[in-house]
Design a protein around this motif. Structure first.
Motif, PDB file in Angstrom:
ATOM      1  N   ARG A 367      64.037 -34.506 -21.239  1.00 52.00           N
ATOM      2  CA  ARG A 367      65.113 -33.409 -21.163  1.00 52.00           C
ATOM      3  C   ARG A 367      66.499 -34.173 -20.799  1.00 52.00           C
ATOM      4  N   VAL A 371      69.800 -34.803 -22.801  1.00 54.96           N
ATOM      5  CA  VAL A 371      71.078 -34.340 -22.094  1.00 54.96           C
ATOM      6  C   VAL A 371      72.044 -35.524 -22.025  1.00 54.96           C
ATOM      7  N   ASP A 374      73.039 -36.384 -25.702  1.00 52.53           N
ATOM      8  CA  ASP A 374      74.001 -35.384 -26.214  1.00 52.53           C
ATOM      9  C   ASP A 374      75.253 -35.487 -25.580  1.00 52.53           C
ATOM     10  N   GLU A 436      77.260 -29.978  -9.861  1.00 57.03           N
ATOM     11  CA  GLU A 436      75.741 -30.554  -9.962  1.00 57.03           C
ATOM     12  C   GLU A 436      75.194 -31.217  -8.628  1.00 57.03           C
ATOM     13  N   GLN A 538      71.417 -18.404 -25.104  1.00 59.94           N
ATOM     14  CA  GLN A 538      70.869 -19.422 -23.898  1.00 59.94           C
ATOM     15  C   GLN A 538      71.704 -20.650 -23.801  1.00 59.94           C
ATOM     16  N   ARG A 539      72.186 -21.197 -24.938  1.00 64.74           N
ATOM     17  CA  ARG A 539      72.762 -22.373 -24.974  1.00 64.74           C
ATOM     18  C   ARG A 539      74.201 -22.588 -24.623  1.00 64.74           C
ATOM     19  N   GLU A 542      75.376 -24.194 -21.969  1.00 65.18           N
ATOM     20  CA  GLU A 542      75.503 -25.961 -21.887  1.00 65.18           C
ATOM     21  C   GLU A 542      76.619 -26.580 -22.211  1.00 65.18           C
ATOM     22  N   ARG A 543      76.890 -27.911 -21.528  1.00 65.48           N
ATOM     23  CA  ARG A 543      78.028 -28.559 -21.509  1.00 65.48           C
ATOM     24  C   ARG A 543      78.345 -28.807 -23.071  1.00 65.48           C
ATOM     25  N   PHE A 545      78.609 -27.272 -25.731  1.00 64.49           N
ATOM     26  CA  PHE A 545      77.957 -26.570 -26.667  1.00 64.49           C
ATOM     27  C   PHE A 545      79.051 -25.370 -27.166  1.00 64.49           C
ATOM     28  N   ALA A 563      79.693 -23.741 -18.656  1.00 67.03           N
ATOM     29  CA  ALA A 563      78.827 -24.840 -17.762  1.00 67.03           C
ATOM     30  C   ALA A 563      79.212 -24.689 -16.403  1.00 67.03           C
ATOM     31  N   ARG A 566      78.347 -21.340 -14.799  1.00 72.63           N
ATOM     32  CA  ARG A 566      77.083 -21.427 -14.472  1.00 72.63           C
ATOM     33  C   ARG A 566      76.631 -22.135 -13.103  1.00 72.63           C
TER      34      ARG A 566
END
Length: 613
Positions: A367, A371, A374, A436, A538-539, A542-543, A545, A563, A566
């Motif tokens: 994952r 990530v 992406d 993070e 849910q997405r 995400e950064r 997105f 993001a 969150r």
């Protein structure tokens, strides 16, 4: 010994048998020796008697008639206890000490008697036999006789009763047997008393050994040094102590191995030489839904992977030692988890080569790899667009010898706007990285959410005025205190407000509400835009997105705002989610997030805040 006899009975019986044989054999030998001596003595007496009678017959010249001879023979027989018989050569009886002369001719011939037959070929005939005529056993001795004045040639035979000798022997035998029986009984009683003396220590020893055999290795057998079986008891105690120590070592080693086995994060499956499952650890049990009776099953019955089953079979079918290179493969289970599987051949104690299968969960690595890919693609895309714009306008300015001032100003504004967009994107990326990594400590303090909302709205006012969007909030005027970093709360409100304004309709409304839920405060930011499809809800956090139909750079969005929201709420112990369409509507979106409510202890340190609701 017969199975089922006790040790005491077996010992007593064995000793009695040995004692009986030890006493009987010598006694019987002694009895036989005496019997032979007595018999020989009787035979010698019979022979001497025959010689005496023969001498009398040879020197009895004064006897002139058969009647006188009969009287003389009868008297001698009566005195000596013998029976004297004179026969002819053909075995006819001529004279018998116990038969009258007138009955002698009627007596049967003795030619076939053993002693007569033996006397015909030997110097003297001897026989010990039972006489049917007188119903007794006799010693018969016979000798060949020449003719004389009264008798023709024939045989002289005497018979000595052997029953008297046998009675003596029987009496002697009874005496021997009685003595042997008395001695045997005395020895048996003595043996029994000795066995009874051994019974108590034997019982103690037996109970101790039985307890040790029942896995009670703490049991000890106590004897004093002067007791029987003292050395044996010490040996048994030492054996139990050694077994107990070894079992404790084995148990501790097993517990350590089981702790390591079950404490491993990697799933482990152990196979036997037939490819059947012997055991699995807890980590693997949590990875798959395994049946309670998994032992003896094949790997494919536990994990639905044909590739795994075939790899295990190929490894086990190949010969060679366990130093062979392990097999590696990757499998994906139904829940989307990806595992790096290593199969190693091992040798079991019961013989044969088995295998150990190790499952390493690399789902998170995969994952993160996706990530990262992406992220690189998104950053490249987001940076490429403003850079392309900057490059294009810069090249246009360079190609123009004397650009028009109005065009120059317009181009420079576009270049500046794209530069600001890139700077904002870099700032957001740096802030997201700090959130993070939690490198920036959270300075939580009682904060007024209404003040944070107003500060965020002032930042977004130009964007709201451009679209004619108004703000409506339901936060009480006196405020609701939350425990958080005030600047980060402002940023959450700003990012959510910018997102709502950007997707609101022209002249729309953005509503902000709050409510107290137990120990937290829940905030909501609502817009009247087109909403977010269910599959993207849910997405959106995400950064980078974005929903494709709303994607664009004119709004100045970096795709990192949600993001950042969150991570801020998560670092404060809260949550954030989206609901679309709005409750009771068919369009629009409402973003909810929670933050911890300030406690009374927090409020005592800051008197500037109004009391909480």
């Amino acid at each position: 010994m017969k199975e089922g006899l006790s040790f005491r009975t077996a010992l007593l019986a064995s000793f009695c048998v040995l004692l009986f044989l030890a006493m009987l054999v010598p006694s019987w030998f002694y009895y036989q020796s005496i019997a032979r001596a007595v018999t020989e003595e009787a035979i010698n007496g019979a022979r001497k008697g025959l010689e005496t009678v023969e001498w009398l017959l040879e020197h009895g010249s004064d006897i002139r008639s058969l009647e006188e001879m009969h009287q003389r023979i009868a008297a001698l027989a009566a005195r000596s206890g013998m029976r004297i018989t004179r026969t002819a050569a053909d075995g006819r009886v001529l004279l018998d000490s116990e038969a009258p002369l007138n009955h002698v001719p009627e007596m049967e011939t003795l030619i076939n008697r053993p002693e007569i037959v033996a006397a015909g070929t030997q110097e003297m005939g001897l026989a010990i036999r039972y006489s049917r005529n007188v119903q007794q056993e006799y010693i018969f001795v016979a000798r060949k006789m020449p003719a004389d004045a009264l008798f023709p040639p024939g045989f002289l035979r005497i018979a000595v009763p052997f029953s008297n000798v046998k009675e003596v022997l029987q009496s002697l035998r009874r005496t021997f047997f009685l003595v042997v029986a008395i001695l045997f009984l005395a020895a048996a009683l003595l043996t029994h008393s000795l066995i009874l003396r051994l019974r108590s220590p034997m019982k103690t020893l037996t109970e101790g050994i039985r307890a040790i055999g029942g896995l009670d290795f703490k049991r000890r057998i106590r004897f004093s040094p002067d007791q029987e079986f003292y050395s044996l008891a010490n040996s048994v105690n030492q054996m139990a102590e050694n077994i107990d120590r070894h079992l404790q070592g084995i148990s501790e080693e097993k517990q350590r191995l089981e702790a390591v086995f079950d404490g491993m994060q990697e799933g482990v499956m152990v196979l036997d030489s037939q490819g059947k499952i012997l055991s699995i650890n807890k980590a693997l049990a949590q990875m798959v839904d395994y049946p309670p009776l998994f032992k003896g099953k094949r790997p494919i019955e536990l994990i639905m992977s044909l590739e795994l089953q075939e790899s295990c079979e190929r490894l086990l079918k190949q010969g060679g030692a366990r130093e062979e290179s392990p097999r590696k493969l990757q499998i994906e289970l139904g829940d989307g988890r990806i595992y790096d599987v290593t199969i190693v051949k091992v040798e079991h104690q019961e013989g044969g080569m088995g295998a150990t299968v190790v499952f390493h969960d690399i789902s998170e690595l995969k994952r993160l790899e996706r990530v990262r890919q992406d992220f690189v693609a998104n950053v490249s895309h987001e940076m490429r667009t403003p850079l392309t714009s900057i490059k294009g306008y810069t090249e246009s300015l360079l190609l123009a010898e004397e650009p028009d001032p109005s065009i120059l100003s317009s181009f420079l504004k576009i270049i500046l706007r794209n530069c600001n967009h890139m700077v904002k994107m870099v700032d957001d990326l740096l802030q997201l990285a700090r959130l993070e990594a939690l490198k920036a400590p959270i300075k939580a303090s009682p904060s007024n959410p209404l003040e944070a909302l107003m500060a965020a709205w002032r930042t977004c006012s130009s964007l709201a005025e451009a679209k004619g969007v108004t703000l409506v909030h339901e936060i009480p005027a006196e405020g609701v205190a939350v425990s958080c970093d005030f600047d980060q709360l402002v940023q959450v409100f700003r990012n959510l407000l910018e997102n709502s304004i950007r997707h609101s309709l022209q002249g729309g409304t953005v509503s902000v509400g709050c409510s107290v839920v137990e120990e937290a405060v829940q905030f909501s930011v609502r817009d009247d835009g087109p909403g977010i499809p269910k599959q993207y809800q849910q997405r959106v956090f995400e950064r980078f997105f974005r929903i494709e139909r709303h994607r664009g750079n004119d709004s100045g969005s970096t795709g990192l705002g949600l993001a950042i929201c969150r991570h801020i709420t998560k670092n404060h112990g809260g949550q954030i989610w989206v609901q679309s369409p709005n409750p009771g509507g068919v369009t629009g979106s409402t973003f909810f997030f929670t933050l911890p409510r300030a406690t009374r202890e927090d409020l005592q340190g800051d008197t500037a805040l109004p009391p909480t609701l």
